[in-house]
Structures are given as structure tokens and as C-alpha cells.
Design an enzyme around this catalytic site. Structure first.
Site, mmCIF file in Angstrom:
data_model
loop_
_atom_site.group_PDB
_atom_site.id
_atom_site.type_symbol
_atom_site.label_atom_id
_atom_site.label_comp_id
_atom_site.label_asym_id
_atom_site.label_seq_id
_atom_site.Cartn_x
_atom_site.Cartn_y
_atom_site.Cartn_z
ATOM 1 N N GLN A 1 104.289 45.211 78.751
ATOM 2 C CA GLN A 1 103.372 44.147 79.162
ATOM 3 C C GLN A 1 103.883 42.813 78.609
ATOM 4 O O GLN A 1 104.277 42.764 77.442
ATOM 5 C CB GLN A 1 101.962 44.433 78.623
ATOM 6 C CG GLN A 1 100.909 43.585 79.279
ATOM 7 C CD GLN A 1 99.496 43.883 78.764
ATOM 8 O OE1 GLN A 1 99.298 44.270 77.620
ATOM 9 N NE2 GLN A 1 98.516 43.705 79.601
ATOM 10 N N MET B 1 98.337 48.751 72.165
ATOM 11 C CA MET B 1 98.726 48.619 73.564
ATOM 12 C C MET B 1 98.198 49.847 74.287
ATOM 13 O O MET B 1 98.471 50.980 73.873
ATOM 14 C CB MET B 1 100.254 48.511 73.708
ATOM 15 C CG MET B 1 100.732 48.414 75.155
ATOM 16 S SD MET B 1 100.083 46.931 75.987
ATOM 17 C CE MET B 1 100.017 47.533 77.683
ATOM 18 N N GLU B 2 97.453 49.595 75.372
ATOM 19 C CA GLU B 2 96.683 50.637 76.039
ATOM 20 C C GLU B 2 97.505 51.536 76.960
ATOM 21 O O GLU B 2 97.089 51.838 78.081
ATOM 22 C CB GLU B 2 95.555 49.966 76.832
ATOM 23 C CG GLU B 2 96.012 49.079 78.002
ATOM 24 C CD GLU B 2 96.299 47.619 77.674
ATOM 25 O OE1 GLU B 2 96.352 46.805 78.599
ATOM 26 O OE2 GLU B 2 96.472 47.291 76.482
ATOM 27 N N HIS C 1 90.213 50.046 77.627
ATOM 28 C CA HIS C 1 91.211 49.731 78.655
ATOM 29 C C HIS C 1 91.458 50.895 79.621
ATOM 30 O O HIS C 1 91.970 50.679 80.713
ATOM 31 C CB HIS C 1 92.544 49.358 77.993
ATOM 32 C CG HIS C 1 92.718 47.894 77.754
ATOM 33 N ND1 HIS C 1 92.561 46.938 78.740
ATOM 34 C CD2 HIS C 1 93.070 47.217 76.631
ATOM 35 C CE1 HIS C 1 92.809 45.745 78.234
ATOM 36 N NE2 HIS C 1 93.118 45.876 76.956
ATOM 37 N N ARG D 1 103.149 42.100 63.625
ATOM 38 C CA ARG D 1 102.056 41.895 64.580
ATOM 39 C C ARG D 1 101.891 40.394 64.818
ATOM 40 O O ARG D 1 101.639 39.637 63.884
ATOM 41 C CB ARG D 1 100.772 42.504 64.011
ATOM 42 C CG ARG D 1 99.615 42.516 64.962
ATOM 43 C CD ARG D 1 98.450 43.259 64.336
ATOM 44 N NE ARG D 1 97.252 43.130 65.137
ATOM 45 C CZ ARG D 1 96.043 43.546 64.747
ATOM 46 N NH1 ARG D 1 95.912 44.127 63.570
ATOM 47 N NH2 ARG D 1 95.001 43.398 65.538
ATOM 48 N N MET D 2 102.068 39.943 66.064
ATOM 49 C CA MET D 2 102.137 38.499 66.336
ATOM 50 C C MET D 2 100.870 37.757 65.919
ATOM 51 O O MET D 2 100.929 36.600 65.509
ATOM 52 C CB MET D 2 102.451 38.243 67.806
ATOM 53 C CG MET D 2 103.891 38.584 68.146
ATOM 54 S SD MET D 2 104.437 37.869 69.699
ATOM 55 C CE MET D 2 103.620 38.924 70.871
#
Length: 613
Positions: free
Chosen positions: A133, A267-268, A296, A560-561
């Protein structure tokens, strides 16, 4: 319907199924193999089609087993290069062709991060994970890389036999690689149609533990028991979500805990949620990430935004559903409290981007915009705020959740735009159209900055946080002895996070205040990542020099952003340590995830052309 982020021929044909055969090469850091795409013509006399690629080496293309002419077009900065394919014979509308592309990825593929053994917990084996993504799948698989296209997939992945492969699909067995006895082939099938951005792969020294009747947790063995404990409430959340949104259609729901450089909280990926190890803080308070990823499975994976301009349909509804799960498992007050925190995150994003920046629109235009650059809390929290506002106007949580469930059923297995959603909203609430017509849709959707209406949230759980933060803001020197460790001992971790968030919204405190806060509360000793992140930002912003190395350590020992980017920005904005921020980034860049490294380079105004060095 066009997708500004894809060069593939979306109006002429559609991919129905994808069959992948990949060999994972850790020495060269590439995936090699082939993909067979089952493509259906949407028009008569289809003779050409275009796929998205990015940094792929294409060896050959076959169409129904016959060699097909192909060429790679010019490379675009973030869309990659279109792969134009000429079919040996024309197709008529409704006919299928199997397009087989043999290819190899590049070591710098943006979807993939290759970790050395030193970058893993076990220190003995290498590790690979993907993050597709929004538009990175094309660097891993040539495809129609648009969320408007949904297909099933099957995959066979050959890996060194001491490693395990898992994907965003149901596991379908494994056996020795017939071509190479030192390798194992793992098989996967995904029978539910899904967009390309949800294809995901991980290869590493993985173990699993059962955490529920349809769930396992996967990670390196160093994390696996801790993770099984942290995520033990997964089945309760799944059942609650099914109760709210309808049956869970994906079969398995596993969670994979990644190494620290994973750029997102979660993240799904279908059947296999990816989660950051920063969640393993030992206090389960971070389960809202899992509630979010579970949600999600309905909003995002089952009903998908048609292009990234409509990303709020994925994220706003998912946050709404996540908070409805919190309401069921905790209380309505808890939901209100989380909604208030979300409003602050939205203010933070609007401040970072600027209140006139069109990327703060709920529905931005992404013409010539890299979706990675547009990523923020806006689609999550402005989206939630709109849904909550509508809930209040239309009769409360039960009534509005009825609409959300019906919307999911209506658009299941397909992709939707904001207009599709809005038309359905007006149809569902046809007896309340007068109320809906009073909403300022243009201000909500196509205007930058904060939303036109601020909801009035119940402040019960926030009152203690507000009172304590106000005490610190107003304290004079002679008041400092009035603070005691018990101030924070009575707060939940959610409330402690909120207390620090409130202080971050104010002008920086005098340095004497944060040193006193450390003396009384010992916040340096907190391991909960959400607490630590906000505390270190606060310290750096108040120019406490001792906090700079701790902030840089946190920014680099995990990736992790949500944490890494603001921590680098805070230190960069502390004039005296600006060069230090750049130095630390340059020293760690090679070990960072490619997307994270690229965005931090932009934040710190470091020449992005050196980003791979």
C-alpha cells in the site's frame, strides 16, 4: 473512471485472477519468477493492454502460451514504467486471456525490505517483508496496480528450507522444492477477490502460536510468546466486529509481528494482519491497532476505495468501526475519549501540512501527487469526524451503524467512490433527506483545514488529563512541589497519552517544568511506545538536551513512521541539534525501510538522490 496513480489500462480490461510463482533470492535481494494474470476484455477487438511495473526486469511475455510483443515505457518518478503488451490475436468483450510475465524485481524495489540477520531479533537468518500500500505492488508483481481492480490469487514461493514463508492468503501446504533440495516451496490461495495493494509476503525464521479458533500469531521465536499474550483478545474483537458489520469472509485471521523497521502500526493484509513490535509494550492498551486492522476486513478489504483520492472511505469507516468495537468492549465514554484524541491528531496533521494545503481535503486531488506524500491522519480523523457528525444528525450510534453495515453489504467485493457512498447514504436515509441537505458537503469534502463542525465529545475520561495538563501549564515555580507520583498513577495509559498530547498542543513549557516532570513521574522509564514518543517530543521541544540522544535512539531503533518522522523533525527543529538529526539519519539510512528513508529525507531536506547510499 481513471486512476491518477496507475498507468494500466483500467477501462479496457480487468484482472480476475493472479497466479504467482516466485523464488526468493536473499543473496541478490530479488524475487525471480513469473505471474500469470487472467485478464478479461471489457471491450471488443482488444489487441493491447498495459500493466503497471516499477524497477522490474521483464524477460518474456506470453498470451495464452503464445509469445507476445511487449515494451516498457518511460519511467515516471512514482508510477514506474508502463508495460505495454500486444496480444497475438484480438479479444472480444467478455473473453479471457492468460498473460504470463517472466520477470525479476530490483534490489531497490519499494515494496520490499530485505533485512540482514543483524537486523532481526534472532540475529541468525535474513528476513524479507513487503508493504504494497498504496502503489508499491508494481515493484513486486507486474499488475493493474489500482484499488479499483479486484482479483483472487494463488502463489507458490520457494525459500531456503530453514525459513518459513507466509502471505496474505490461506496457507495451502508446502513441500521440498523439486528443483532444489535446499529449498521449500510454500503454497497459498486467496479465494476472495482483493486489490493488488493487499498482496503481501514475509519470509523469515518464523514461528506461530494459536491465539484463537481461527487465529495464530506469527513472529520470530524471540517475540512469539509475548505476542500471543498481547493479542489474546483477538477472537473477542473478531466476534464483536462480526456482530456489528456482518460475517467475516476471509476464513483465517492471523497476526504477524514484524521486525522494528516496519513503517506502519499495522497493515490489514487479508488473513494476515501485519503489526509493529512497538505494540508489545506489556499493557494491552495498544489493542486499538488490532481493532483497527480487524475492522479493515470489512471497510477497505471487502469494500475498497476506487482510487487513493477516496482513501477516507477505507480509513474513516475503519476508525468508526474500530471505535464502535471499543464502545462494545469498553464503554461509550471510552469511544468519546478516543474520538477526542483523534481530533487532536487531525489538528496535528493540519498544522504539519498547513491549513490551506489541498492534501488536508477529505477528498484531495492526487493528479501528479505521490500517495506516500499525501499520507496523514486526515482521511482517518476527518473521515471519522464526518461519520460521527452524521451519526449525531441521523439518530445516534445504532441507527448510523445500521447504515454502515448496509453500505458494506451493498458494495462488498467491489470498489466505491465518495459519490457512490454519498448516493447510497441519501437512498438509505431517504426520509431524512432534509437533514442531509443541510450538511455543508463542500466544506467537509473539498475544503482544506479543519472540518466545518467540531463535534462536542463527552469529556468524562479526558477531564483528569485536562486538569493535570492545565496544572503544569499554569504552575509557577513555587507550585512545583505540589506535584506527586500519584498524579499519573491513577491514569490509564490512554489517559497518560492524552495528558502528553494536550501539553504538545500548547507553547513549549519552560525547561524547569519537564525536568521536574521527569523527577516526579519518571516518564523516561515508560516503555509504552505511544507514551514514550510523546514524552520525548515534549522534552526536545522544550530544549532539554539530555532528551536528544533518547529521541534519536527511538527514531532509529524502530521505524514506525508515526514515531520516526516527528522525532526526527523535532530534533531538526532544535537549531543546536539540526546537524545531529541529519548526521544520525545519514548513518542509519541504509538500514531504514525505503519509504521511511525517502520521507525522512524530505522532512530533513536531505538530497533524496543520495537516498540509497
Amino acid at each position: 473512471m481513471s486512476d491518477p496513480c496507475s498507468s494500466s489500462s483500467l477501462s479496457r480490461c480487468v484482472t480476475r485472477h493472479l497466479n504467482l510463482q516466485l523464488r526468493v533470492d536473499f543473496e541478490r535481494r530479488v524475487l525471480r519468477g513469473k505471474v500469470e494474470l487472467t485478464v478479461e476484455a471489457l471491450q471488443d477487438r482488444l489487441t493491447e493492454l498495459t500493466l503497471d511495473t516499477r524497477d522490474l526486469t521483464v524477460a518474456s511475455v506470453l498470451a495464452n502460451g503464445q509469445p507476445a510483443r511487449f515494451s516498457l515505457g518511460p519511467k515516471h518518478s512514482f508510477k514506474g514504467a508502463p508495460l505495454d503488451i500486444t496480444l497475438p490475436s484480438p479479444l472480444s468483450r467478455g473473453q479471457h486471456v492468460i498473460v504470463e510475465v517472466s520477470y525479476e524485481t530490483s534490489p531497490s524495489a519499494t515494496a520490499l525490505q530485505w533485512l540482514t540477520p543483524e537486523q532481526t531479533a534472532g540475529k541468525k537468518q535474513p528476513y524479507l517483508f513487503s508493504q504494497c500500500q498504496a502503489h508499491h505492488c508494481r515493484s513486486m508483481v507486474p499488475c493493474q496496480d489500482s484499488p479499483s481492480i479486484k482479483h483472487t490469487y494463488y502463489a507458490q514461493v520457494s525459500v531456503p528450507k530453514e525459513l518459513v514463508a507466509v502471505m496474505s492468503a490461506v496457507r495451502d501446504g508446502h513441500e521440498a522444492d523439486p528443483q532444489d533440495s535446499s529449498r521449500t516451496v510454500y503454497r497459498f490461495r486467496q479465494p476472495v477477490p482483493m486489490p493488488s495493494y493487499l498482496i503481501a509476503i514475509v519470509v523469515g525464521a518464523l514461528e506461530s502460536r494459536d491465539i484463537g479458533p481461527r487465529s495464530k500469531v506469527w513472529s520470530e521465536k524471540e517475540y512469539v510468546d509475548k505476542a500471543a499474550f498481547e493479542f489474546s483478545e483477538t477472537e473477542d474483537m473478531l466476534k464483536t466486529a462480526e456482530d456489528l458489520a456482518g460475517p467475516y469472509v476471509w476464513g483465517q485471521y492471523d497476526i504477524l509481528v514484524l521486525p522494528p523497521s516496519f513503517p506502519y502500526g499495522g497493515m490489514e493484509n487479508p488473513c494476515l494482519t501485519f503489526a509493529t513490535p512497538t505494540l508489545l509494550a506489556g499493557d494491552k492498551s495498544l489493542s486499538n491497532v488490532i481493532a483497527h486492522e480487524i475492522s479493515h476486513s470489512w471497510t477497505g478489504n471487502l469494500v475498497t476505495n476506487k482510487t487513493w483520492e477516496h482513501f477516507w472511505l477505507n480509513e474513516g469507516h475503519t476508525v468508526y468501526l474500530e471505535r464502535m468495537i471499543g464502545r462494545r468492549l469498553e464503554s461509550e465514554q471510552f469511544r468519546q475519549f478516543k474520538a477526542m484524541g483523534g481530533w487532536k491528531d487531525l489538528q496535528d496533521s493540519v498544522n504539519t501540512f498547513g491549513a490551506n494545503n489541498p492534501l488536508t481535503n477529505l477528498v484531495p486531488s492526487l493528479q501528479d501527487v505521490d500517495p506516500d506524500d499525501a499520507f496523514s491522519s486526515v482521511p482517518y480523523e476527518k473521515g471519522f469526524a464526518l461519520l460521527y457528525h452524521l451519526e449525531e444528525l441521523l439518530g445516534g450510534p445504532e441507527v448510523f451503524m445500521g447504515f454502515v453495515k448496509s453500505y458494506i453489504q451493498m458494495f462488498a467485493y467491489s470498489s466505491a467512490t465518495t459519490e457512490d457512498w454519498k448516493n447510497y447514504l441519501f437512498t438509505y436515509f431517504k426520509d431524512k433527506v432534509d437533514v442531509l441537505n443541510k450538511v455543508d458537503w463542500n466544506a467537509w469534502m473539498f475544503t482544506p483545514g479543519m472540518p466545518p463542525v467540531k463535534p462536542q465529545y463527552d469529556t468524562t475520561l479526558a477531564d483528569a488529563c485536562i486538569a493535570l495538563s492545565q496544572r503544569w501549564i499554569k504552575a509557577a515555580d513555587q507550585d512545583l512541589d505540589g506535584f506527586a507520583p500519584s498524579d499519573v498513577k491513577t491514569l490509564s495509559s490512554h489517559q497518560l497519552i492524552e495528558f502528553l498530547s494536550l501539553l504538545l498542543q500548547e507553547d513549549p513549557l519552560p525547561l524547569t517544568r519537564v525536568t521536574k516532570m521527569q523527577e516526579v513521574y519518571d516518564l523516561n522509564s515508560y516503555m509504552n511506545a505511544e507514551v514514550r514518543f510523546r514524552w520525548l517530543r515534549l522534552c526536545v521541544r522544550c530544549k532539554w538536551e539530555e532528551a536528544v540522544p533518547m529521541a534519536m535512539k527511538m527514531a532509529t531503533e524502530q521505524g514506525r513512521m508515526k514515531f520516526t518522522r516527528p522525532l526526527f523533525r523535532e530534533v531538526y527543529n532544535f537549531e543546536k541539534y539540526r546537524d545531529e538529526a541529519v548526521r544520525v539519519f545519514v548513518a542509519h539510512r541504509a538500514a531504514m525501510h525505503p519509504v521511511t528513508a525517502g520521507l525522512v529525507a524530505k522532512d530533513l531536506k536531505v538530497d533524496a538522490s543520495n537516498a540509497t547510499q
